[in-house]
Design an enzyme around this catalytic site. Sequence first.
Site, PDB file in Angstrom:
ATOM      1  N   GLY A 166       0.785  -1.221   0.000  1.00  0.00           N
ATOM      2  CA  GLY A 166       0.000   0.000   0.000  1.00  0.00           C
ATOM      3  C   GLY A 166       0.818   1.273   0.000  1.00  0.00           C
ATOM      4  O   GLY A 166       1.808   1.419  -0.724  1.00  0.00           O
ATOM      5  N   ILE A 167       0.399   2.221   0.840  1.00  0.00           N
ATOM      6  CA  ILE A 167       1.061   3.522   0.911  1.00  0.00           C
ATOM      7  C   ILE A 167       2.514   3.369   1.347  1.00  0.00           C
ATOM      8  O   ILE A 167       3.390   4.086   0.859  1.00  0.00           O
ATOM      9  CB  ILE A 167       0.299   4.446   1.877  1.00  0.00           C
TER      10      ILE A 167
ATOM     11  N   LYS B  54      -6.671   8.466  15.274  1.00  0.00           N
ATOM     12  CA  LYS B  54      -6.043   9.346  14.296  1.00  0.00           C
ATOM     13  C   LYS B  54      -5.993  10.791  14.783  1.00  0.00           C
ATOM     14  O   LYS B  54      -5.044  11.529  14.491  1.00  0.00           O
ATOM     15  CB  LYS B  54      -6.770   9.247  12.957  1.00  0.00           C
TER      16      LYS B  54
ATOM     17  N   ASP C 291       7.798  -5.726  14.196  1.00  0.00           N
ATOM     18  CA  ASP C 291       6.468  -5.570  14.758  1.00  0.00           C
ATOM     19  C   ASP C 291       6.449  -4.269  15.560  1.00  0.00           C
ATOM     20  O   ASP C 291       7.118  -4.151  16.588  1.00  0.00           O
ATOM     21  CB  ASP C 291       6.146  -6.759  15.668  1.00  0.00           C
ATOM     22  N   VAL C 292       5.679  -3.269  15.086  1.00  0.00           N
ATOM     23  CA  VAL C 292       5.675  -1.973  15.762  1.00  0.00           C
ATOM     24  C   VAL C 292       4.978  -2.031  17.114  1.00  0.00           C
ATOM     25  O   VAL C 292       5.028  -1.067  17.884  1.00  0.00           O
ATOM     26  CB  VAL C 292       5.029  -0.879  14.875  1.00  0.00           C
TER      27      VAL C 292
ATOM     28  N   TYR D 196     -11.283   4.305  15.347  1.00  0.00           N
ATOM     29  CA  TYR D 196     -10.266   4.688  14.370  1.00  0.00           C
ATOM     30  C   TYR D 196     -10.074   6.194  14.368  1.00  0.00           C
ATOM     31  O   TYR D 196      -8.936   6.694  14.402  1.00  0.00           O
ATOM     32  CB  TYR D 196     -10.702   4.195  12.989  1.00  0.00           C
TER      33      TYR D 196
ATOM     34  N   ASP E 223       8.380  -4.246   7.975  1.00  0.00           N
ATOM     35  CA  ASP E 223       6.985  -4.672   8.004  1.00  0.00           C
ATOM     36  C   ASP E 223       6.873  -5.908   8.892  1.00  0.00           C
ATOM     37  O   ASP E 223       7.838  -6.669   9.048  1.00  0.00           O
ATOM     38  CB  ASP E 223       6.491  -4.993   6.593  1.00  0.00           C
TER      39      ASP E 223
END
Length: 257
Positions: free
Chosen positions: A22-23, A157, A65-66, A153, A42
């Site tokens: 993706g982005i 954000k 893994d964040v 969500y 990732d």
Amino acid sequence: MDYSSLFRLDGKTAVVLGGGSGIGRESARALAAHGAKVVCADYNQVTARETAELIGPAASAVQLDVLDSDALAKAAASLGQIDIVVLTAAVNVRKRLLDYTRAEFDRVIALNLTATFEVVRAFGGAMVERGSGSIIAFSSIRAVTVEPGQGAYAATKAGMVQLLRTAAAEFGPAGVRVNAIAPGVVETPLTQQIKNSPEWYQAYADKNALGRWAKPQELAGAVVYLASEAASYVTGAVLSVDGGWTAVDGRFDPPAS
């Protein structure tokens, strides 16, 4: 000022967290195209390697893994000097608040907000000590405008924006810039549920001024800009790349005269 090199990133090293698809993938490709060495990080090591292979010798891949603060700290310490950090990882559980479980809420908070906190701390420390760096994280139009089913969500954000602004204020005296990008609707794996419904998909396309969804590559220019000297005086900002979504309040088609 040599304006011809304003967006060049030669000699810089970038880490793209969520770079496997993706982005994140398109951000990694764009940064490399402007001269940066890119670490594609990732949770999915296979897709991270695929991104690195698309880029070529200027890229490498790591599994990361964040949500693992120890792993983030080790990565920040072992990858050498990092000049640019891009965070794209996110999750969304689309449910009305009364239907949410606590486990689902905690999952969204963990990846979208807690991980941002951990990434900023893990990579920001060395940048502050060195006196330079750019941190870029992806927020969303949902930080300022909501709809049913997007409560958790949207909250993450919006929280991310304030967290990044605080980092910008605290890191700014050391020369470190921290910014957010707020996309509108983008065709990524995160939005597959909407893409599977033609009516839903078209309704979102009709909402913004351009009348269509974005492709992931259309976010890459904003990443390059914020990473480069072109944005040397930009920090604590939220750059909307939403096709005019947040500028438009409904649509009007005047009758033929």
